[in-house]
Scaffold this motif. Sequence first.
Motif, PDB file in Angstrom:
ATOM      1  N   SER A  15       0.864  -1.185   0.000  1.00 25.83           N
ATOM      2  CA  SER A  15       0.000   0.000   0.000  1.00 25.83           C
ATOM      3  C   SER A  15       0.898   1.232   0.000  1.00 25.83           C
ATOM      4  O   SER A  15       2.062   1.172   0.431  1.00 25.83           O
ATOM      5  CB  SER A  15      -0.905  -0.001   1.223  1.00 25.83           C
ATOM      6  OG  SER A  15      -0.128   0.239   2.363  1.00 25.83           O
ATOM      7  N   GLU A  17       0.615   3.683   1.883  1.00 26.43           N
ATOM      8  CA  GLU A  17       0.909   4.026   3.283  1.00 26.43           C
ATOM      9  C   GLU A  17       2.123   3.270   3.814  1.00 26.43           C
ATOM     10  O   GLU A  17       2.815   3.759   4.700  1.00 26.43           O
ATOM     11  CB  GLU A  17      -0.321   3.758   4.153  1.00 26.43           C
ATOM     12  CG  GLU A  17      -1.316   4.898   4.053  1.00 26.43           C
ATOM     13  CD  GLU A  17      -2.701   4.543   4.541  1.00 26.43           C
ATOM     14  OE1 GLU A  17      -2.923   3.364   4.888  1.00 26.43           O
ATOM     15  OE2 GLU A  17      -3.548   5.444   4.567  1.00 26.43           O
ATOM     16  N   MET A  20       5.293   5.277   3.766  1.00 30.57           N
ATOM     17  CA  MET A  20       5.247   6.562   4.465  1.00 30.57           C
ATOM     18  C   MET A  20       6.133   6.609   5.706  1.00 30.57           C
ATOM     19  O   MET A  20       6.489   7.686   6.190  1.00 30.57           O
ATOM     20  CB  MET A  20       3.790   6.783   4.903  1.00 30.57           C
ATOM     21  CG  MET A  20       3.240   8.120   4.589  1.00 30.57           C
ATOM     22  SD  MET A  20       1.430   8.156   4.646  1.00 30.57           S
ATOM     23  CE  MET A  20       0.990   7.289   6.115  1.00 30.57           C
ATOM     24  N   ASP A  24       3.202  11.608   7.944  1.00 29.36           N
ATOM     25  CA  ASP A  24       1.750  11.654   7.752  1.00 29.36           C
ATOM     26  C   ASP A  24       1.400  11.630   6.276  1.00 29.36           C
ATOM     27  O   ASP A  24       0.237  11.488   5.890  1.00 29.36           O
ATOM     28  CB  ASP A  24       1.170  12.951   8.343  1.00 29.36           C
ATOM     29  CG  ASP A  24       1.410  13.004   9.832  1.00 29.36           C
ATOM     30  OD1 ASP A  24       1.381  11.933  10.458  1.00 29.36           O
ATOM     31  OD2 ASP A  24       1.654  14.117  10.350  1.00 29.36           O
ATOM     32  N   ASN A  57      -0.494   7.144   0.335  1.00 28.98           N
ATOM     33  CA  ASN A  57       0.428   8.108   0.963  1.00 28.98           C
ATOM     34  C   ASN A  57       0.422   9.451   0.248  1.00 28.98           C
ATOM     35  O   ASN A  57       0.969  10.430   0.753  1.00 28.98           O
ATOM     36  CB  ASN A  57       1.859   7.542   0.969  1.00 28.98           C
ATOM     37  CG  ASN A  57       2.353   7.193  -0.434  1.00 28.98           C
ATOM     38  OD1 ASN A  57       1.574   6.750  -1.275  1.00 28.98           O
ATOM     39  ND2 ASN A  57       3.621   7.410  -0.695  1.00 28.98           N
ATOM     40  N   GLN A 164       0.493  -3.758   7.586  1.00 26.49           N
ATOM     41  CA  GLN A 164       1.004  -3.264   8.871  1.00 26.49           C
ATOM     42  C   GLN A 164       0.915  -4.341   9.948  1.00 26.49           C
ATOM     43  O   GLN A 164       1.556  -4.231  10.990  1.00 26.49           O
ATOM     44  CB  GLN A 164       0.204  -2.027   9.321  1.00 26.49           C
ATOM     45  CG  GLN A 164       0.109  -0.935   8.264  1.00 26.49           C
ATOM     46  CD  GLN A 164       1.471  -0.424   7.843  1.00 26.49           C
ATOM     47  OE1 GLN A 164       2.322  -0.158   8.681  1.00 26.49           O
ATOM     48  NE2 GLN A 164       1.693  -0.310   6.533  1.00 26.49           N
TER      49      GLN A 164
END
Length: 238
Positions: A15, A17, A20, A24, A57, A164
């Motif tokens: 992903s 994210e 990242m 943020d 992200n 995650q």
Amino acid sequence: MSDAPKYRRVMLKLSGEGLMGDKDFGLCTETVNRLADEIKAVHDLGVQICLVIGAGNIFRGVSAAASTIERTSADYMGMLATVMNALAMQSALEAKGVNTRVQSAIPMDTVCEPFIRRRAVRHLEKNRIVIFAAGTGNPFFTTDTAAALRAIEMGADALLKGTQVDGVYNADPKTNPDALRYDTLSYQQVLSQNLRVMDTSAIALARDNKLPILVFSLHKPGGFVDVVHGRGTYTIVE
Ligand code: UDP
């Protein structure tokens, strides 16, 4: 027991994210580098690797469309953002001596190759990692569906989703200490229980084409190497 990898050709979905780090927004170069090391370690085993990277992200069409941008335009912006992530990962991998090609579902000839399936297969055969950018090229889809689609088109043995957490849980393990992790799931269980593995079109595509999905953690060093050997902690949907 032989220590040979269980899979010959895999699709890895990351992903946006995941790139990242602690930020943020945007890209964390250390995180991109660390992930490139993980990918190189699997490539060094002789496993052929396809990559799809999201863009959460940078830009997500659905959330942007809720404001003022028309949904289809917002989705195209999301797809363009995946190209940026793909180029970042390409640079990180090539700095480590791994040959790569980026192929985009939206042609942009001065930046990368267009998606041409037979050409992508040839790249894999020549030991290059192929990063598929711009999702499916269509609005109203996600990069999860792009990963499932390209995995099937490329004849990948499995779709590996690096996340995650170390698998699929019945509740969010970050907020619920009693959340239970599944070792195995059927596609039907994922769909009927609305488990958040990948979006439903990706799961349906995987089910119809018998593509196993393995969900594992990107945070554990060596996690990607483990999962291609069928070791470590992960959830398999098959
Ligand atoms: N997107 C799209 N079609 C696709 C793939 C992606 O329209 O085939 C757009 C969509 O707006 C999406 C954004 O690109 O929100 C980023 O992709 P995604 O949300 O899948 O990224 P991830 O959650 O994996 O970081």
